[in-house]
Each structure stands twice: as structure tokens, then as C-alpha cells.
Write a protein that holds these residues in place. Sequence first.
Motif, mmCIF file in Angstrom:
data_model
loop_
_atom_site.group_PDB
_atom_site.id
_atom_site.type_symbol
_atom_site.label_atom_id
_atom_site.label_comp_id
_atom_site.label_asym_id
_atom_site.label_seq_id
_atom_site.Cartn_x
_atom_site.Cartn_y
_atom_site.Cartn_z
ATOM 1 N N ASP A 171 0.813 -1.218 0.000
ATOM 2 C CA ASP A 171 0.000 0.000 0.000
ATOM 3 C C ASP A 171 0.844 1.264 0.000
ATOM 4 N N GLY A 172 2.043 1.188 -0.580
ATOM 5 C CA GLY A 172 2.873 2.373 -0.714
ATOM 6 C C GLY A 172 2.288 3.329 -1.741
ATOM 7 N N ASP A 173 2.419 4.618 -1.486
ATOM 8 C CA ASP A 173 1.907 5.651 -2.380
ATOM 9 C C ASP A 173 2.894 5.836 -3.534
ATOM 10 N N LEU A 174 2.506 5.440 -4.740
ATOM 11 C CA LEU A 174 3.407 5.532 -5.889
ATOM 12 C C LEU A 174 3.756 6.973 -6.215
ATOM 13 N N ALA A 175 2.859 7.903 -5.905
ATOM 14 C CA ALA A 175 3.139 9.311 -6.173
ATOM 15 C C ALA A 175 4.260 9.838 -5.272
ATOM 16 N N ALA A 176 4.477 9.204 -4.111
ATOM 17 C CA ALA A 176 5.517 9.642 -3.180
ATOM 18 C C ALA A 176 6.807 8.848 -3.328
ATOM 19 N N ALA A 177 6.786 7.768 -4.110
ATOM 20 C CA ALA A 177 7.918 6.843 -4.173
ATOM 21 C C ALA A 177 9.162 7.500 -4.775
ATOM 22 N N GLN A 178 10.335 7.092 -4.255
ATOM 23 C CA GLN A 178 11.623 7.583 -4.733
ATOM 24 C C GLN A 178 12.634 6.434 -4.702
ATOM 25 N N PHE A 179 13.379 6.276 -5.791
ATOM 26 C CA PHE A 179 14.522 5.371 -5.789
ATOM 27 C C PHE A 179 15.744 6.124 -5.265
ATOM 28 N N VAL A 180 16.578 5.425 -4.488
ATOM 29 C CA VAL A 180 17.872 5.966 -4.061
ATOM 30 C C VAL A 180 18.926 4.919 -4.369
ATOM 31 N N LEU A 181 19.962 5.314 -5.119
ATOM 32 C CA LEU A 181 21.012 4.404 -5.549
ATOM 33 C C LEU A 181 22.383 4.996 -5.257
ATOM 34 N N HIS A 182 23.381 4.125 -5.143
ATOM 35 C CA HIS A 182 24.767 4.589 -5.128
ATOM 36 C C HIS A 182 25.078 5.133 -6.521
ATOM 37 N N PRO A 183 25.902 6.182 -6.637
ATOM 38 C CA PRO A 183 26.209 6.741 -7.958
ATOM 39 C C PRO A 183 26.727 5.716 -8.960
ATOM 40 N N SER A 184 27.507 4.736 -8.506
ATOM 41 C CA SER A 184 28.024 3.720 -9.426
ATOM 42 C C SER A 184 26.897 2.853 -9.974
ATOM 43 N N ASP A 185 25.912 2.544 -9.129
ATOM 44 C CA ASP A 185 24.768 1.758 -9.594
ATOM 45 C C ASP A 185 23.905 2.570 -10.557
ATOM 46 N N LEU A 186 23.765 3.863 -10.272
ATOM 47 C CA LEU A 186 23.003 4.712 -11.179
ATOM 48 C C LEU A 186 23.684 4.762 -12.546
ATOM 49 N N ALA A 187 25.026 4.890 -12.544
ATOM 50 C CA ALA A 187 25.769 4.936 -13.807
ATOM 51 C C ALA A 187 25.605 3.638 -14.594
ATOM 52 N N ASP A 188 25.602 2.507 -13.885
ATOM 53 C CA ASP A 188 25.423 1.217 -14.578
ATOM 54 C C ASP A 188 24.051 1.143 -15.249
ATOM 55 N N LEU A 189 23.028 1.663 -14.572
ATOM 56 C CA LEU A 189 21.672 1.592 -15.129
ATOM 57 C C LEU A 189 21.470 2.593 -16.264
ATOM 58 N N LEU A 190 22.273 3.667 -16.263
ATOM 59 C CA LEU A 190 22.208 4.603 -17.382
ATOM 60 C C LEU A 190 22.705 3.960 -18.675
ATOM 61 N N LYS A 191 23.546 2.932 -18.531
ATOM 62 C CA LYS A 191 24.082 2.228 -19.698
ATOM 63 C C LYS A 191 23.301 0.965 -20.046
ATOM 64 N N ALA A 192 22.474 0.498 -19.104
ATOM 65 C CA ALA A 192 21.746 -0.760 -19.314
ATOM 66 C C ALA A 192 20.470 -0.518 -20.115
ATOM 67 N N GLN A 193 20.233 -1.345 -21.117
ATOM 68 C CA GLN A 193 19.033 -1.217 -21.934
ATOM 69 C C GLN A 193 17.909 -2.091 -21.377
ATOM 70 N N ILE A 194 16.690 -1.606 -21.534
ATOM 71 C CA ILE A 194 15.533 -2.381 -21.074
ATOM 72 C C ILE A 194 15.443 -3.690 -21.844
ATOM 73 N N SER A 195 15.651 -3.627 -23.119
ATOM 74 C CA SER A 195 15.694 -4.834 -23.945
ATOM 75 C C SER A 195 16.866 -4.716 -24.899
ATOM 76 N N ALA A 196 17.472 -5.829 -25.208
ATOM 77 C CA ALA A 196 18.660 -5.832 -26.059
ATOM 78 C C ALA A 196 18.372 -5.130 -27.380
#
Length: 257
Positions: free
Chosen positions: A143-168
Motif C-alpha cells: 500500500d505504498g503511495d506511488l506518487a511519493a515513491a523515490q529510488f535511491v542508488l549509489h552513484p556507481s549503480d546509477l551509472a550502470d543503469l544509465l548504460k543498461a538497456q531495457i531490452s537488447a
Amino acid sequence: AIRPQLLLERLGANRVEVNGAESISFPRFSGGPGGWLSEGASSISDTTAIDSVIATAHAAASRLALSRKVRNQSTQEMEPAVLRELSESVAATIEGGFFIGTGTNNQPLGLLNTAGIGAVTFAGATPTFAELVAMVEAYADADGDLAAAQFVLHPSDLADLLKAQISANGGETVIEYIDGAWRIAGIPCNASRHLTEGKHLLIDPTAISCVYFGPAQVVMDAYSNGKSISGAAEICVFNFCDVVLNRPSHVIAGYVA
């Protein structure tokens, strides 16, 4: 500078100032459903469990060293740089404790180590889009409020996801810059180097309280360990604080099993 606003507070966590006490109790909730009544029937008991969690003053000590040359510079020239560095030192100390504190060795119990938070495990060091969406599902199931939700990542993990594609070969990356913010599946994504690399958090900031006990204390040390001879000095800042999670199910941690 001696009590800067933390990332958690900027995202919407409650900031609580306490004076004249070394601990304070907060309610902690575990939600449950109500029910529907027929005419004349007895009231249905709410199955929400309410207990308490105690915030205790933990001393976060931050220190900034100043050389003789820096101390002798014009105050107007040096003050902004000194205050900026002092602010970063204080924020690093407190934010690190609030995210990953162990609850031992005088540390607060950080969000990652709080009992009752949700968990989603990843197959690899860099999670797939589907695994991150599984975190969103676990959050929404609580029952978490999706409008309030926030992801928090380490900068290195954020950088990895900036390079990762949703689908090949699809071209769309897991993190996209949309409407002035980095986002995963539409949810804002933030970076903090004080979070453990490899640990991904999805939080409702309003379920978190950053608690401060009294004003920060500042000590200028220019005498111990021969400082008076060398001309050096240290600014020591002490903040007494703790972090409280009022609804643990509204924090989801994702990591490799």
C-alpha cells in the motif's frame, strides 16, 4: 553548514527537532484491512498493528582541519569554501548513518538494517528493468503511495543503469531523464554515495523521520596535539540524531542474494 538538509529530507522525510530529551517514542504501523458492517452488527476491529520505536540521541562527530595559511586568509574569501566543506562533512556523517548504520558501536540503526523492510533479490550486480519493477510491485503491494515513491542508488549503480538497456538493442535505457528528473519506470531516481554500492532502495520518504536532539555543537580546537605551535586548527561539529522508520514495509531494498 553544521546541520545541512539531507537527501532524505529534500525528498520529503519528516524532520523532527527535540529539546530537553535524549530519546523519544514514535508510532510504528503495520497496516491491516477494515471491513463492512451489517445493520446492528458489532464494530469490526482494525487489524493495523501499532507499536512504538524509540529514537535515541547518537553523536555524529564531523571534523574539518584548517592549516595556518587557510586560517590567515581573509575571512570573506575563505568562509564560503570552509562552510561548504563543513556542510559536506556533516551531511556525509549523518546520511551514512541513516542509510547503513548498524545500530552498534554508537551508530544509529540505518534504513537498510531495519527489521521489517521489504526485499527483492537480483540475479546479477546490475538489476534488470523487470527486477526493478518487482521492487515497485512489492512497494505497491504494501500500500505504498506511488506518487511519493523515490529510488535511491549509489552513484556507481546509477551509472550502470544509465548504460543498461531495457531490452537488447531496444535503445531505451533503464534510467531515462523525463520531466526534469532521472526516472526508473516513471519513479524519480536519486543518488547518494553514502548508500552501500549494490544496494538499491525504493522508499516512501514520508514514512521516515530524521530526528535531531537539541542544537548542533561546534568546537574550535587550536591547541591539542601541538596545533598552537603549527598554527593549524580543527572545527569539530557534534550533531545528536537518529532515524526512525514509521512504516518499514514502505522501504524496499533490492540487492544480489
